[in-house]
Design an enzyme around this catalytic site. Structure first.
Site, PDB file in Angstrom:
ATOM      1  N   ARG A 183      82.319  44.713  38.643  1.00 53.27           N
ATOM      2  CA  ARG A 183      83.472  43.821  38.820  1.00 53.27           C
ATOM      3  C   ARG A 183      83.005  42.489  39.395  1.00 53.27           C
ATOM      4  O   ARG A 183      83.597  41.448  39.110  1.00 53.27           O
ATOM      5  CB  ARG A 183      84.532  44.483  39.714  1.00 53.27           C
ATOM      6  N   LYS A 207      89.046  29.518  23.245  1.00 52.32           N
ATOM      7  CA  LYS A 207      89.253  28.465  22.236  1.00 52.32           C
ATOM      8  C   LYS A 207      87.918  28.047  21.614  1.00 52.32           C
ATOM      9  O   LYS A 207      87.279  28.854  20.991  1.00 52.32           O
ATOM     10  CB  LYS A 207      90.000  27.292  22.873  1.00 52.32           C
ATOM     11  N   TYR A 258      98.656  22.351  30.043  1.00 55.64           N
ATOM     12  CA  TYR A 258      98.866  23.662  29.421  1.00 55.64           C
ATOM     13  C   TYR A 258     100.040  24.349  30.110  1.00 55.64           C
ATOM     14  O   TYR A 258     100.024  24.579  31.309  1.00 55.64           O
ATOM     15  CB  TYR A 258      97.578  24.492  29.512  1.00 55.64           C
ATOM     16  N   ASP A 261      90.403  20.727  33.344  1.00 52.46           N
ATOM     17  CA  ASP A 261      90.523  21.638  32.195  1.00 52.46           C
ATOM     18  C   ASP A 261      89.993  20.869  30.987  1.00 52.46           C
ATOM     19  O   ASP A 261      90.642  19.958  30.474  1.00 52.46           O
ATOM     20  CB  ASP A 261      91.988  22.051  31.999  1.00 52.46           C
TER      21      ASP A 261
HETATM   22  C1  LIG Z   1      94.120  23.806  27.574  1.00 53.52           C
HETATM   23  C2  LIG Z   1      94.262  25.260  27.903  1.00 53.52           C
HETATM   24  N1  LIG Z   1      93.948  25.687  29.127  1.00 53.52           N
HETATM   25  C3  LIG Z   1      94.055  26.984  29.478  1.00 53.52           C
HETATM   26  C4  LIG Z   1      94.526  27.937  28.588  1.00 53.52           C
HETATM   27  C5  LIG Z   1      94.623  29.368  29.008  1.00 53.52           C
HETATM   28  O1  LIG Z   1      93.632  30.137  28.378  1.00 53.52           O
HETATM   29  P1  LIG Z   1      93.812  31.701  28.060  1.00 53.52           P
HETATM   30  O2  LIG Z   1      94.857  31.809  26.981  1.00 53.52           O
HETATM   31  O3  LIG Z   1      92.450  32.149  27.643  1.00 53.52           O
HETATM   32  O4  LIG Z   1      94.260  32.372  29.333  1.00 53.52           O
HETATM   33  C6  LIG Z   1      94.870  27.545  27.299  1.00 53.52           C
HETATM   34  C7  LIG Z   1      95.404  28.536  26.341  1.00 53.52           C
HETATM   35  O5  LIG Z   1      96.059  28.194  25.378  1.00 53.52           O
HETATM   36  C8  LIG Z   1      94.741  26.177  26.954  1.00 53.52           C
HETATM   37  O6  LIG Z   1      95.081  25.735  25.714  1.00 53.52           O
END
Ligand SMILES: Cc1ncc(COP(=O)(O)O)c(C=O)c1O
Length: 383
Positions: free
Chosen positions: A52, A202, A104, A177
């Site tokens: 973990r 992604k 997001y 991000d």
């Molecule tokens: C820009 C962005 N940040 C974070 C996330 C979250 O990622 P996850 O779906 O892997 O939890 C996403 C998901 O769509 C995203 O597009």
């Protein structure tokens, strides 16, 4: 291992040139053990106790990402959300954090509900304006500035270097991000950011077949040590097979991202002049609000994500998505297949997405096929 001087394309293609010394295999084995043998004298000289907290299955992917982002350490997580929330959970109740109004949506929801109930003082601001950030910072109280650039779903651009300076002057950390930019186009740590986050689901993986997240830090500091504990103790840990798949996906990262960028630019330019489209939102368009900043901090392209606003409003936009034959009607982004989505339907109340907006994730299909399919869908929707 590879010479230190090799370029990022070579780093990802060969996963840093790593070879399994036990077998001479050039792709790593999948380590599945959940626990590790203790030495007879009661020590753990391997440094590994329980999977973990740490797992050899993560080592290569973390090392490759760390090098691509030019950071000191990286951590894989079970999802992008697990990675992002760990950054906030490493703060203390009462801490003030600034985040963008356009970001997001699921993370924005978490910040305004769970994180706020837990005691973080979360303030959402317009991050595209450096003066707004400067004014919102509370020196000594603001611990973290979170930005996303380009940001879902309007592709709003934030100046990373300016945000880093403002955050640091106020004693705060800057986390970025960078899911959409990827390390191919932008390396936020070299622009002064402290932490870079990826929904590895992604572009890093690129094949729409796993959920994963990652963080990379510029330095191993107190906050990062707490982030590491959040992963180990809360258990948002990636599976071994997913870590292996992620490493495989990253080997083609540069090819995929460059192809998506080139096609997205062509699609954006094409539909700008289309009678069925009100507006195209894409940082690569000279008329786009954040174009100059994007041009300065993104190298080799403006990303594979864009949005189009369809003439005729919400019903027309949903009808366009319904008529596509090649673009897949699905959420998510960054895969080799192109996706189309009516974003306001996904985000619901409070979304900054106008009702006529379709979000496009451009894959690696032939760009002329993508243009033709979207054009016929717009024609069909408008009858
Ligand atoms: C820009 C962005 N940040 C974070 C996330 C979250 O990622 P996850 O779906 O892997 O939890 C996403 C998901 O769509 C995203 O597009």
């Amino acid at each position: 291992m590879q010479p230190k001087s090799v370029r990022p394309e070579s780093v990802s293609a060969q996963a840093l040139g790593w070879i399994d010394e036990a077998t001479r295999a050039i792709t790593p084995p999948i380590h599945v053990s959940s626990t590790y043998l203790r030495d007879a004298d009661n020590q753990y000289r391997t440094g590994r106790i329980y999977a973990r907290a740490d797992n050899p299955a993560f080592d290569q992917a973390e090392a490759v990402l760390c090098r691509l982002e030019q950071g000191e350490q990286a951590l894989l997580f079970a999802s992008g959300m697990a990675a992002a929330t760990a950054v906030f959970q490493a703060l203390a109740p009462g801490d003030h954090v600034l985040a963008p109004k356009v970001m997001y949506w699921s993370l924005r929801n978490w910040l305004m509900t769970f994180a706020t109930h837990w005691g973080l003082d979360v303030e959402l601001i317009d991050m595209s304006d450096p003066a707004t950030l400067q004014a919102a910072l509370r020196p000594g109280r603001t611990r973290l500035v979170w930005i996303e650039t380009p940001a879902n779903p309007l592709w709003t651009v934030t100046d990373i270097a300016a945000a880093a300076k403002s955050a640091h002057d106020a004693g705060a950390l800057l986390a970025v991000d960078s899911t959409v930019a990827t390390p191919v186009l932008t390396q936020p740590l070299t622009l002064g950011a402290d932490i870079v986050m990826h929904a590895a689901t992604k572009y890093l993986n690129g094949h729409s077949d796993l959920i994963a997240g990652a963080l990379v830090t510029r330095s191993d500091n107190e906050h990062w040590q707490r982030v590491r504990k959040v992963r180990a103790q809360l258990g948002g840990t990636l599976g071994s097979f997913e870590a292996w798949l992620l490493l495989r996906g990253m080997r083609t990262l540069h090819l995929r991202v460059r192809a998506a960028c080139a096609s997205a630019q062509r699609i954006a330019e094409h539909f700008c002049a289309h009678a069925g489209v009100v507006e195209v939102l894409y940082p690569g368009l000279p008329g786009f609000a954040g174009h100059a900043v994007a041009a300065a901090q993104m190298q080799g392209g403006f990303g594979g994500m864009l949005s189009v606003r369809i003439r005729g409003g919400e019903a027309a936009a949903i009808a366009v998505a319904a008529h596509t034959l090649l673009w897949k009607r699905a959420t998510s982004l960054g895969g080799v297949e192109s996706l189309i989505e009516h974003r306001a339907s996904v985000e619901g109340a409070g979304t900054p997405a106008p009702p006529d907006l379709l979000r496009l994730s451009v894959g690696i299909e032939h760009v002329d096929d993508l243009i033709a399919d979207l054009a016929q869908a717009i024609a069909a929707a408008h009858g």
